[in-house]
Design an enzyme around this catalytic site. Structure first.
Site, PDB file in Angstrom:
ATOM      1  N   ASP A  34      -6.466   9.446  -0.705  1.00 42.32           N
ATOM      2  CA  ASP A  34      -5.239   8.918  -0.397  1.00 42.32           C
ATOM      3  C   ASP A  34      -4.085   9.419  -1.445  1.00 42.32           C
ATOM      4  OD1 ASP A  34      -5.970   7.984   1.869  1.00 42.32           O
ATOM      5  OD2 ASP A  34      -6.239   6.063   1.467  1.00 42.32           O
ATOM      6  N   LYS A  56      -0.654   9.646   3.197  1.00 37.07           N
ATOM      7  CA  LYS A  56       0.609   9.566   4.153  1.00 37.07           C
ATOM      8  C   LYS A  56       1.554  10.175   3.310  1.00 37.07           C
ATOM      9  CE  LYS A  56      -0.017   4.762   5.245  1.00 37.07           C
ATOM     10  NZ  LYS A  56       0.567   3.471   5.354  1.00 37.07           N
ATOM     11  N   MET A 169       3.712  -3.571   0.352  1.00 33.11           N
ATOM     12  CA  MET A 169       4.245  -2.495   1.411  1.00 33.11           C
ATOM     13  C   MET A 169       5.724  -3.315   1.916  1.00 33.11           C
ATOM     14  SD  MET A 169       1.211  -1.320   3.468  1.00 33.11           S
ATOM     15  CE  MET A 169       0.160  -2.846   3.660  1.00 33.11           C
TER      16      MET A 169
HETATM   17  N1  SAH Z   1      -5.858  -1.027  -1.058  1.00 31.81           N
HETATM   18  C1  SAH Z   1      -4.568  -0.987  -2.005  1.00 31.81           C
HETATM   19  C2  SAH Z   1      -3.463  -1.387  -1.094  1.00 31.81           C
HETATM   20  C3  SAH Z   1      -3.007  -0.545  -0.144  1.00 31.81           C
HETATM   21  S1  SAH Z   1      -1.332  -0.883   0.763  1.00 31.81           S
HETATM   22  C4  SAH Z   1      -4.758  -2.265  -3.114  1.00 31.81           C
HETATM   23  O1  SAH Z   1      -5.840  -2.876  -3.040  1.00 31.81           O
HETATM   24  O2  SAH Z   1      -4.048  -2.184  -4.108  1.00 31.81           O
HETATM   25  C5  SAH Z   1      -0.147   0.168  -0.352  1.00 31.81           C
HETATM   26  C6  SAH Z   1       0.777  -0.765  -0.873  1.00 31.81           C
HETATM   27  O3  SAH Z   1       0.143  -1.384  -2.195  1.00 31.81           O
HETATM   28  C7  SAH Z   1       2.041  -0.251  -1.643  1.00 31.81           C
HETATM   29  O4  SAH Z   1       2.973  -0.170  -0.587  1.00 31.81           O
HETATM   30  C8  SAH Z   1       2.616  -1.154  -2.716  1.00 31.81           C
HETATM   31  O5  SAH Z   1       2.849  -2.241  -2.135  1.00 31.81           O
HETATM   32  C9  SAH Z   1       0.920  -1.497  -3.085  1.00 31.81           C
HETATM   33  N2  SAH Z   1       0.573  -0.667  -4.525  1.00 31.81           N
HETATM   34  C10 SAH Z   1      -0.460  -0.044  -4.651  1.00 31.81           C
HETATM   35  N3  SAH Z   1      -0.478   0.624  -5.992  1.00 31.81           N
HETATM   36  C11 SAH Z   1       0.514   0.247  -6.582  1.00 31.81           C
HETATM   37  C12 SAH Z   1       1.160   0.268  -7.677  1.00 31.81           C
HETATM   38  N4  SAH Z   1       0.475   0.827  -8.683  1.00 31.81           N
HETATM   39  N5  SAH Z   1       2.177  -0.322  -8.163  1.00 31.81           N
HETATM   40  C13 SAH Z   1       2.824  -1.076  -7.233  1.00 31.81           C
HETATM   41  N6  SAH Z   1       2.528  -1.306  -5.920  1.00 31.81           N
HETATM   42  C14 SAH Z   1       1.111  -0.715  -5.701  1.00 31.81           C
END
Ligand code: SAH
Length: 254
Positions: A34, A56, A169
């Site tokens: 991803d 995406k 998100m």
């Molecule tokens: N499975 C992932 C989340 C997926 S949804 C997890 O457990 O972290 C994707 C969202 O995660 C993004 O829109 C943002 O809100 C957050 N996100 C993921 N990595 C991030 C990062 N390094 N810094 C800030 N937000 C992050």
């Protein structure tokens, strides 16, 4: 027949990969990955590993979920070790559950390798503990993505009394979310933190309040995490403490 590993790559800092993730990545014949995974993570792959980007772009799926599911089943019939690599944890808003179900329905062996979720690790890197004795004894992780059509919308009223809210998100809808939370009974002066690109070299924290986000939202770029709650006030203290510790360490080793 091959096996599919649904693997969490952590929030970005490659040192937050688990040992198990590193092992299955290094043994993979095919990796479907991803957007939000740190690119360094792919350096653990074998030189002849097939790397397939299925992320995406601007909220649009390059490859629809149904196609990704089918690709996993296809590669399981042609290769031995298949890794489906996702940001953070595969079962936290990662659609890992859907993929696991699809694989199960198609009789494909699979294993879940949990990852460090951005939900708590990104606030931690920004100096925000999600719980704190006497200040916060509960937290919730919520999607801020406005689900339309058939998908169920978030019931913001349910989160009026949970101490700390972590919204993933949520950048695009931050103003709407702040309004909903004030309507749900949260104090308008409650602090809010946005942490962009947490745990990477480009990490940036923006501090605001619900009132301000509802009326005149600060500039924030995705990917970012929105944290709402009194614990955000600890941010400057803890960041300062961490800075001081670095200075002491420097002095000690000098
Ligand atoms: N499975 C992932 C989340 C997926 S949804 C997890 O457990 O972290 C994707 C969202 O995660 C993004 O829109 C943002 O809100 C957050 N996100 C993921 N990595 C991030 C990062 N390094 N810094 C800030 N937000 C992050």
């Amino acid at each position: 027949m091959g096996k599919v590993y649904l693997v969490g790559a952590g929030p970005g800092d490659p040192e937050l990969l688990t040992l198990k993730a590193v092992r299955v990545i290094s043994e993979a014949d095919v990796i479907l990955y991803d957007r939000l995974i740190g690119e360094e993570v792919l350096n653990f792959a074998k030189p002849d590993c097939k790397l397939i980007y299925v992320g995406k772009e601007d909220g649009k799926h390059t490859i629809p979920q149904e196609e990704i599911n089918k690709l996993l089943v296809y590669y399981a019939s042609t290769h031995r070790n298949i890794v489906r690599l996702k940001g953070g944890d595969p079962f936290v808003f990662g659609r890992g559950g859907e993929e696991a179900l699809y694989l199960k329905e198609h009789g494909i062996p699979y294993e879940v390798v949990p990852g460090v979720s951005s939900a708590y690790s990104v606030p931690a890197y920004a100096g925000i503990p999600l719980t704190f004795r006497g200040i916060a004894s509960s937290f919730a992780v919520i999607t801020g993505h406005e689900c339309t059509g058939k998908e169920k919308r978030v019931n913001w009223r349910a989160f009026g009394s949970i101490d700390t809210l972590v919204i993933l998100m949520g950048v695009k809808n931050r103003q709407r979310i702040a309004k909903e939370l004030i309507e749900a009974g949260r104090v308008p002066d409650e602090p809010v933190a946005f942490i962009e690109r947490g745990t990477t070299n480009e990490q940036r924290t923006v501090i605001s309040t619900l009132r301000e986000v509802a009326s005149n939202p600060p500039e924030v770029k995705p990917p970012a995490i929105m944290v709402v709650g009194e614990v955000v006030r600890l941010q400057s203290d803890i960041s300062q403490l961490l800075e001081n510790v670095k200075n002491y360490e420097g002095a000690y080793h000098a």
